[in-house]
Design a protein around this motif. Sequence first.
Motif, PDB file in Angstrom:
ATOM      1  N   GLY A 184       0.854  -1.184   0.000  1.00  0.00           N
ATOM      2  CA  GLY A 184       0.000   0.000   0.000  1.00  0.00           C
ATOM      3  C   GLY A 184       0.887   1.229   0.000  1.00  0.00           C
ATOM      4  O   GLY A 184       0.794   2.104   0.849  1.00  0.00           O
ATOM      5  N   ALA A 185       1.778   1.290  -0.985  1.00  0.00           N
ATOM      6  CA  ALA A 185       2.843   2.298  -0.976  1.00  0.00           C
ATOM      7  C   ALA A 185       2.340   3.703  -1.254  1.00  0.00           C
ATOM      8  O   ALA A 185       3.064   4.670  -0.992  1.00  0.00           O
ATOM      9  CB  ALA A 185       3.917   1.918  -1.997  1.00  0.00           C
ATOM     10  N   ASN A 186       1.128   3.844  -1.813  1.00  0.00           N
ATOM     11  CA  ASN A 186       0.581   5.153  -2.137  1.00  0.00           C
ATOM     12  C   ASN A 186       1.566   5.892  -3.043  1.00  0.00           C
ATOM     13  O   ASN A 186       1.932   5.386  -4.089  1.00  0.00           O
ATOM     14  CB  ASN A 186       0.251   5.911  -0.848  1.00  0.00           C
ATOM     15  CG  ASN A 186      -0.632   7.127  -1.073  1.00  0.00           C
ATOM     16  OD1 ASN A 186      -0.160   8.253  -1.072  1.00  0.00           O
ATOM     17  ND2 ASN A 186      -1.913   6.893  -1.279  1.00  0.00           N
TER      18      ASN A 186
ATOM     19  N   GLU B  56       1.622  -0.936  -5.052  1.00  0.00           N
ATOM     20  CA  GLU B  56       0.507   0.013  -5.034  1.00  0.00           C
ATOM     21  C   GLU B  56      -0.471  -0.321  -6.165  1.00  0.00           C
ATOM     22  O   GLU B  56      -0.067  -0.427  -7.327  1.00  0.00           O
ATOM     23  CB  GLU B  56       1.028   1.440  -5.199  1.00  0.00           C
ATOM     24  CG  GLU B  56      -0.026   2.497  -5.429  1.00  0.00           C
ATOM     25  CD  GLU B  56      -1.084   2.566  -4.336  1.00  0.00           C
ATOM     26  OE1 GLU B  56      -2.269   2.753  -4.669  1.00  0.00           O
ATOM     27  OE2 GLU B  56      -0.730   2.410  -3.141  1.00  0.00           O
TER      28      GLU B  56
ATOM     29  N   ASN C 173      -1.634   6.783  -8.244  1.00  0.00           N
ATOM     30  CA  ASN C 173      -0.676   6.710  -7.133  1.00  0.00           C
ATOM     31  C   ASN C 173       0.628   6.045  -7.569  1.00  0.00           C
ATOM     32  O   ASN C 173       1.713   6.459  -7.156  1.00  0.00           O
ATOM     33  CB  ASN C 173      -1.275   5.927  -5.963  1.00  0.00           C
ATOM     34  CG  ASN C 173      -2.349   6.687  -5.219  1.00  0.00           C
ATOM     35  OD1 ASN C 173      -2.475   7.906  -5.359  1.00  0.00           O
ATOM     36  ND2 ASN C 173      -3.120   5.977  -4.416  1.00  0.00           N
ATOM     37  N   PHE C 174       0.491   5.004  -8.379  1.00  0.00           N
ATOM     38  CA  PHE C 174       1.666   4.250  -8.819  1.00  0.00           C
ATOM     39  C   PHE C 174       2.616   5.135  -9.620  1.00  0.00           C
ATOM     40  O   PHE C 174       3.841   5.056  -9.465  1.00  0.00           O
ATOM     41  CB  PHE C 174       1.225   3.041  -9.649  1.00  0.00           C
ATOM     42  CG  PHE C 174       2.337   2.099  -9.990  1.00  0.00           C
ATOM     43  CD1 PHE C 174       2.869   1.252  -9.033  1.00  0.00           C
ATOM     44  CD2 PHE C 174       2.864   2.056 -11.277  1.00  0.00           C
ATOM     45  CE1 PHE C 174       3.905   0.375  -9.340  1.00  0.00           C
ATOM     46  CE2 PHE C 174       3.891   1.178 -11.602  1.00  0.00           C
ATOM     47  CZ  PHE C 174       4.410   0.343 -10.628  1.00  0.00           C
TER      48      PHE C 174
ATOM     49  N   LEU D 242       4.348   7.266  -7.121  1.00  0.00           N
ATOM     50  CA  LEU D 242       5.289   6.407  -6.392  1.00  0.00           C
ATOM     51  C   LEU D 242       6.595   6.284  -7.165  1.00  0.00           C
ATOM     52  O   LEU D 242       7.687   6.464  -6.604  1.00  0.00           O
ATOM     53  CB  LEU D 242       4.652   5.030  -6.174  1.00  0.00           C
ATOM     54  CG  LEU D 242       5.565   3.845  -5.862  1.00  0.00           C
ATOM     55  CD1 LEU D 242       6.267   4.032  -4.529  1.00  0.00           C
ATOM     56  CD2 LEU D 242       4.751   2.546  -5.864  1.00  0.00           C
TER      57      LEU D 242
ATOM     58  N   ASN E  64       2.723  -2.780  -9.612  1.00  0.00           N
ATOM     59  CA  ASN E  64       1.366  -2.233  -9.711  1.00  0.00           C
ATOM     60  C   ASN E  64       0.352  -3.361  -9.481  1.00  0.00           C
ATOM     61  O   ASN E  64      -0.336  -3.811 -10.393  1.00  0.00           O
ATOM     62  CB  ASN E  64       1.181  -1.599 -11.090  1.00  0.00           C
ATOM     63  CG  ASN E  64      -0.114  -0.837 -11.225  1.00  0.00           C
ATOM     64  OD1 ASN E  64      -0.540  -0.517 -12.332  1.00  0.00           O
ATOM     65  ND2 ASN E  64      -0.769  -0.505 -10.117  1.00  0.00           N
TER      66      ASN E  64
ATOM     67  N   TRP F 239      -5.613   8.481  -0.840  1.00  0.00           N
ATOM     68  CA  TRP F 239      -4.952   7.732   0.235  1.00  0.00           C
ATOM     69  C   TRP F 239      -5.872   6.643   0.782  1.00  0.00           C
ATOM     70  O   TRP F 239      -5.476   5.894   1.659  1.00  0.00           O
ATOM     71  CB  TRP F 239      -4.478   8.664   1.343  1.00  0.00           C
ATOM     72  CG  TRP F 239      -5.548   9.227   2.238  1.00  0.00           C
ATOM     73  CD1 TRP F 239      -6.850   9.483   1.919  1.00  0.00           C
ATOM     74  CD2 TRP F 239      -5.404   9.600   3.606  1.00  0.00           C
ATOM     75  NE1 TRP F 239      -7.519  10.005   2.989  1.00  0.00           N
ATOM     76  CE2 TRP F 239      -6.651  10.084   4.046  1.00  0.00           C
ATOM     77  CE3 TRP F 239      -4.333   9.577   4.511  1.00  0.00           C
ATOM     78  CZ2 TRP F 239      -6.863  10.548   5.341  1.00  0.00           C
ATOM     79  CZ3 TRP F 239      -4.557  10.036   5.792  1.00  0.00           C
ATOM     80  CH2 TRP F 239      -5.793  10.511   6.189  1.00  0.00           C
TER      81      TRP F 239
END
Length: 249
Positions: free
Chosen positions: A78-80, A101, A106-107, A110, A124, A145
């Motif tokens: 869940g790296a956001n 993520e 978000n990816f 990231l 991903n 988030w």
Amino acid sequence: MKKVKLAAKFCLNFGLFKGLWLFIKFQAGFTEKVKLPAIKYPISLRPGTSDAITFRDIFLDNQYNVSVRNPKIIIDGGANIGLFTVLMKNKYPDAKIIAIEPDGDNFMELKKNASPYQDVFFENYGIWNTDTKLKVYDKYNRGKWGVVVEEDPENGTIPAISIHSLMKKYQIDCIDILKLDIEASEKQLFLNHYEEWLPKVKKIVIELHDGFEEDCSRTFFEAINKAIPRYKLHTTRGENLIIENLDIA
């Protein structure tokens, strides 16, 4: 009053002059390229999104104050937008970090934030208890988030990966830090198929989401109690718990 407290947090973490300058930049919305003391490369935050809250949690409130001696493998589940990965890479530059993520936007952020660092790998995927397909959406209207995934083998838009498969892919024998902020997917992750990989994790840093999905905590601790004979429970600032496996030196 809230702004005064926020400014104080900036100054406490980054020094008076640098802290005030960063606070002013944040208030003005100039966050697309932020250089922090002790962080090697600038980070990017999307204006008007939950990225600012994620930044506050990690760099102002220090909610991920976790330490392991000379970690080799860190998994950011869940790296956001990658702020935990960036924090860990600056703290432990020799560690290999795998950042996972599911959300496409978000990816991209990231990779922008963490790509400058060596030995960071990007997936991903969504984390699940088995390899399947998932749909990704903002179920609870919490912004970027709070994106969640749900299993949908026929129409899912992204693949899911289990921790076991991830360890096989990267030839991992032991995970030093497993960070999980996966928006209630922890209920599925710890429901089954954890018996082989869970004893090989030294520290788990997890946010549990019982407010989203009933029995997240119960499912998690049932798995911990079955798979890890000796462990120690720590708390951090904010909503995270740390499980330390005492059987791994």
